[in-house]
Scaffold this motif. Sequence first.
Motif, short mmCIF file in Angstrom:
data_model
loop_
_atom_site.label_atom_id
_atom_site.label_comp_id
_atom_site.label_asym_id
_atom_site.label_seq_id
_atom_site.Cartn_x
_atom_site.Cartn_y
_atom_site.Cartn_z
N ARG A 13 44.90 48.28 42.70
CA ARG A 13 43.70 47.96 42.49
C ARG A 13 43.05 48.98 41.44
NH1 ARG A 13 40.66 43.92 44.23
NH2 ARG A 13 42.06 43.74 45.98
N GLU A 14 43.31 50.11 41.90
CA GLU A 14 42.88 51.49 41.02
C GLU A 14 43.62 51.30 39.57
OE1 GLU A 14 41.59 54.91 43.85
OE2 GLU A 14 43.60 54.40 43.86
N GLY A 259 49.82 41.02 32.48
CA GLY A 259 48.21 41.46 32.54
C GLY A 259 47.32 40.59 33.20
N LEU A 260 47.41 39.14 32.72
CA LEU A 260 46.44 37.96 33.54
C LEU A 260 46.78 38.02 34.77
CD1 LEU A 260 45.99 35.54 30.49
CD2 LEU A 260 44.49 37.59 31.15
N THR A 261 48.04 37.89 35.39
CA THR A 261 48.35 37.74 36.60
C THR A 261 47.69 38.73 37.50
OG1 THR A 261 50.44 36.88 36.33
CG2 THR A 261 50.17 37.76 38.33
N TYR A 266 43.46 41.14 41.02
CA TYR A 266 42.67 42.55 41.36
C TYR A 266 41.38 42.69 40.74
CZ TYR A 266 47.00 44.40 43.50
OH TYR A 266 48.00 44.65 44.06
N ARG A 267 41.06 42.12 39.67
CA ARG A 267 39.87 42.08 39.04
C ARG A 267 38.96 40.98 38.81
NH1 ARG A 267 37.98 46.59 38.65
NH2 ARG A 267 37.06 46.36 36.60
N ARG A 268 39.68 39.78 39.01
CA ARG A 268 38.79 38.75 38.68
C ARG A 268 37.60 38.52 39.92
NH1 ARG A 268 40.58 32.39 39.09
NH2 ARG A 268 38.80 31.32 38.13
#
Length: 272
Positions: A13-14, A259-261, A266-268
Amino acid sequence: MSELYGFDAYAPREVAQRIETVGVAKARLATLPLLMLGVLAGAFIGLGALAFLIVKADATLGWAASQWLGGLVFALGLLLVVVAGAELFTGNNLLAMAWADGRISTREVLRNWGWVCLANGLGAAGLAVLVWASGQTGLNGGRLAQQVVHIALNKQALPWHEALWRGVLCNVLVCLAVWMAMAGRSVADKAVAIVPPIATFVAAGFEHSIANMFFFPLAMLVQAGGGAPATPPVTFSGMLGNLVPVIGGNLLGGSVLVGLTYHVIYRRGSAS
């Protein structure tokens, strides 16, 4: 204590957050340094490709041994990009994460990819000219020249759909290598993260667009100089026929499948 000595890695996640932050900086880099760093990256990948050629020119090695050893030395290219600092089109496909989070615009992403891909090509082709002019293709009794022509002909003969999917698989591994390198806190960490995925994509025969921007010009220079003639010859149109699907495959593999996966995972929906 482990943090003090740098034995811990950033959590995934970081890493996702770090890649987005770096992506914003890359997308907004001024044009001149962007181009200069892009030329360096193309030359760095070319150096890795040259090391690969030296291994492949040794006929005493078995096929699997030459593929894996060639992959190990080819990893020099991405190590130089990550540690010395440079802008590589295939690694920069991870800018898709910052784009998906709304931190950079589509125009900024396309600007980065366009200029960096062009500069990478100039760096890779420029190194090919230097290698040819220095007589390096005559190494091992001219076998290096024969090998680069053989490699370029095989790439030129690839059906477009095979070139596309080999490009996809290649950049999945390249972007995973960059992702894992971002988890490291030391040069040793980054080397351990980069070498296995890069060695694997090379050994498996996947297609890296920037490496091909070194192989094709060098093969054409060899043939123009009368070395390692082949029928059919390596041609500029053959190079374009390879690069178009390979670049498309690299984009799909790096920006979407990695990238999008990871953005969705983790970021959405998270705070930037």
